[in-house]
Design a protein around this motif. Sequence first.
Motif, PDB file in Angstrom:
ATOM      1  N   THR A  90     -22.427  30.691  29.283  1.00  0.00           N
ATOM      2  CA  THR A  90     -21.353  30.343  28.361  1.00  0.00           C
ATOM      3  C   THR A  90     -20.363  31.495  28.232  1.00  0.00           C
ATOM      4  OG1 THR A  90     -22.728  28.817  27.089  1.00  0.00           O
ATOM      5  CG2 THR A  90     -20.816  29.764  25.959  1.00  0.00           C
ATOM      6  N   ALA A  91     -19.094  31.182  28.485  1.00  0.00           N
ATOM      7  CA  ALA A  91     -18.055  32.214  28.456  1.00  0.00           C
ATOM      8  C   ALA A  91     -16.710  31.560  28.754  1.00  0.00           C
ATOM      9  CB  ALA A  91     -18.333  33.302  29.484  1.00  0.00           C
ATOM     10  N   VAL A  92     -15.662  32.345  28.593  1.00  0.00           N
ATOM     11  CA  VAL A  92     -14.368  31.966  29.136  1.00  0.00           C
ATOM     12  C   VAL A  92     -14.314  32.496  30.569  1.00  0.00           C
ATOM     13  CG1 VAL A  92     -11.871  32.184  28.945  1.00  0.00           C
ATOM     14  CG2 VAL A  92     -13.272  32.024  26.873  1.00  0.00           C
ATOM     15  N   TYR A  93     -13.975  31.617  31.492  1.00  0.00           N
ATOM     16  CA  TYR A  93     -13.937  31.980  32.904  1.00  0.00           C
ATOM     17  C   TYR A  93     -12.487  32.152  33.346  1.00  0.00           C
ATOM     18  CZ  TYR A  93     -18.895  31.185  33.550  1.00  0.00           C
ATOM     19  OH  TYR A  93     -20.271  31.281  33.482  1.00  0.00           O
ATOM     20  N   TYR A  94     -12.253  33.250  34.031  1.00  0.00           N
ATOM     21  CA  TYR A  94     -10.917  33.591  34.500  1.00  0.00           C
ATOM     22  C   TYR A  94     -10.906  33.707  36.020  1.00  0.00           C
ATOM     23  CZ  TYR A  94     -10.258  35.172  29.656  1.00  0.00           C
ATOM     24  OH  TYR A  94     -10.177  35.239  28.288  1.00  0.00           O
ATOM     25  N   CYS A  95      -9.841  33.269  36.637  1.00  0.00           N
ATOM     26  CA  CYS A  95      -9.642  33.606  38.040  1.00  0.00           C
ATOM     27  C   CYS A  95      -8.592  34.699  38.124  1.00  0.00           C
ATOM     28  CB  CYS A  95      -9.273  32.391  38.895  1.00  0.00           C
ATOM     29  SG  CYS A  95      -7.649  31.723  38.616  1.00  0.00           S
ATOM     30  N   ALA A  96      -8.663  35.451  39.206  1.00  0.00           N
ATOM     31  CA  ALA A  96      -7.792  36.591  39.381  1.00  0.00           C
ATOM     32  C   ALA A  96      -7.479  36.776  40.862  1.00  0.00           C
ATOM     33  CB  ALA A  96      -8.452  37.850  38.823  1.00  0.00           C
ATOM     34  N   ALA A  97      -6.358  37.410  41.132  1.00  0.00           N
ATOM     35  CA  ALA A  97      -5.946  37.669  42.510  1.00  0.00           C
ATOM     36  C   ALA A  97      -5.620  39.143  42.677  1.00  0.00           C
ATOM     37  CB  ALA A  97      -4.731  36.813  42.870  1.00  0.00           C
ATOM     38  N   GLN A 113      -5.195  32.102  32.607  1.00  0.00           N
ATOM     39  CA  GLN A 113      -5.346  32.126  31.153  1.00  0.00           C
ATOM     40  C   GLN A 113      -6.786  31.873  30.714  1.00  0.00           C
ATOM     41  OE1 GLN A 113      -4.464  29.503  32.834  1.00  0.00           O
ATOM     42  NE2 GLN A 113      -5.740  27.886  31.934  1.00  0.00           N
ATOM     43  N   GLY A 114      -7.607  31.416  31.621  1.00  0.00           N
ATOM     44  CA  GLY A 114      -9.010  31.201  31.319  1.00  0.00           C
ATOM     45  C   GLY A 114      -9.335  29.766  30.966  1.00  0.00           C
ATOM     46  N   THR A 115     -10.577  29.386  31.198  1.00  0.00           N
ATOM     47  CA  THR A 115     -11.076  28.071  30.820  1.00  0.00           C
ATOM     48  C   THR A 115     -12.472  28.241  30.231  1.00  0.00           C
ATOM     49  OG1 THR A 115     -11.440  25.788  31.594  1.00  0.00           O
ATOM     50  CG2 THR A 115     -12.019  27.542  33.134  1.00  0.00           C
ATOM     51  N   GLN A 116     -12.735  27.544  29.143  1.00  0.00           N
ATOM     52  CA  GLN A 116     -13.999  27.704  28.420  1.00  0.00           C
ATOM     53  C   GLN A 116     -15.098  26.895  29.089  1.00  0.00           C
ATOM     54  OE1 GLN A 116     -14.774  29.557  25.439  1.00  0.00           O
ATOM     55  NE2 GLN A 116     -16.864  28.988  26.038  1.00  0.00           N
ATOM     56  N   VAL A 117     -16.231  27.548  29.299  1.00  0.00           N
ATOM     57  CA  VAL A 117     -17.448  26.878  29.754  1.00  0.00           C
ATOM     58  C   VAL A 117     -18.512  27.097  28.692  1.00  0.00           C
ATOM     59  CG1 VAL A 117     -19.297  26.859  31.458  1.00  0.00           C
ATOM     60  CG2 VAL A 117     -16.915  27.101  32.199  1.00  0.00           C
ATOM     61  N   THR A 118     -19.045  26.013  28.181  1.00  0.00           N
ATOM     62  CA  THR A 118     -20.096  26.087  27.175  1.00  0.00           C
ATOM     63  C   THR A 118     -21.317  25.331  27.683  1.00  0.00           C
ATOM     64  OG1 THR A 118     -18.447  26.175  25.402  1.00  0.00           O
ATOM     65  CG2 THR A 118     -20.710  25.631  24.776  1.00  0.00           C
ATOM     66  N   VAL A 119     -22.443  26.026  27.723  1.00  0.00           N
ATOM     67  CA  VAL A 119     -23.688  25.433  28.196  1.00  0.00           C
ATOM     68  C   VAL A 119     -24.627  25.326  27.002  1.00  0.00           C
ATOM     69  CG1 VAL A 119     -25.581  25.575  29.836  1.00  0.00           C
ATOM     70  CG2 VAL A 119     -23.337  26.513  30.430  1.00  0.00           C
ATOM     71  N   SER A 120     -25.028  24.109  26.689  1.00  0.00           N
ATOM     72  CA  SER A 120     -25.896  23.877  25.537  1.00  0.00           C
ATOM     73  C   SER A 120     -27.349  23.759  25.987  1.00  0.00           C
ATOM     74  CB  SER A 120     -25.476  22.613  24.805  1.00  0.00           C
ATOM     75  OG  SER A 120     -25.631  21.487  25.653  1.00  0.00           O
ATOM     76  N   SER A 121     -28.241  24.120  25.081  1.00  0.00           N
ATOM     77  CA  SER A 121     -29.680  24.071  25.419  1.00  0.00           C
ATOM     78  C   SER A 121     -30.274  22.706  25.142  1.00  0.00           C
ATOM     79  CB  SER A 121     -30.422  25.135  24.620  1.00  0.00           C
ATOM     80  OG  SER A 121     -30.231  24.917  23.243  1.00  0.00           O
TER      81      SER A 121
END
Length: 121
Positions: A90-97, A113-121
């Motif tokens: 779980t985090a905000v994921y960013y791509c970069a060049a 700008q990032g995209t949120q990924v949330t992993v629930s248990s």
Amino acid sequence: QVQLVESGGGLVQAGGSLRLSCAASGRTFSNYVLGWFRQAPGKEREFVSGISWSGAPFYADSVKGRFTVSRDDAKNTVYLHMNSLETEDTAVYYCAAGHLRTRTPSDYTYWGQGTQVTVSS
């Protein structure tokens, strides 16, 4: 200038999968090393995966075997396929060049700008 826009984040249960995309515009996409980073609340931004001009991937140990990075230079897009997701992902994921095959965030010049990924248990 290179503009990067991530998409594909969301909420998923542990063990599930997501595919992140990062679309680029601006300068020649194929000239760049592309990286994926993530940042969880209260933590520093960390390297996840990268892919060089030749298409050679490299990964953080924490995601090796679960995540796969790929690039489609014709579409100016880099992907991160994430399988067997864990709550720790779980985090905000960013791509970069950038121009260096490196795991250091400061070596990358352009960021999305990032995209949120949330992993629930």
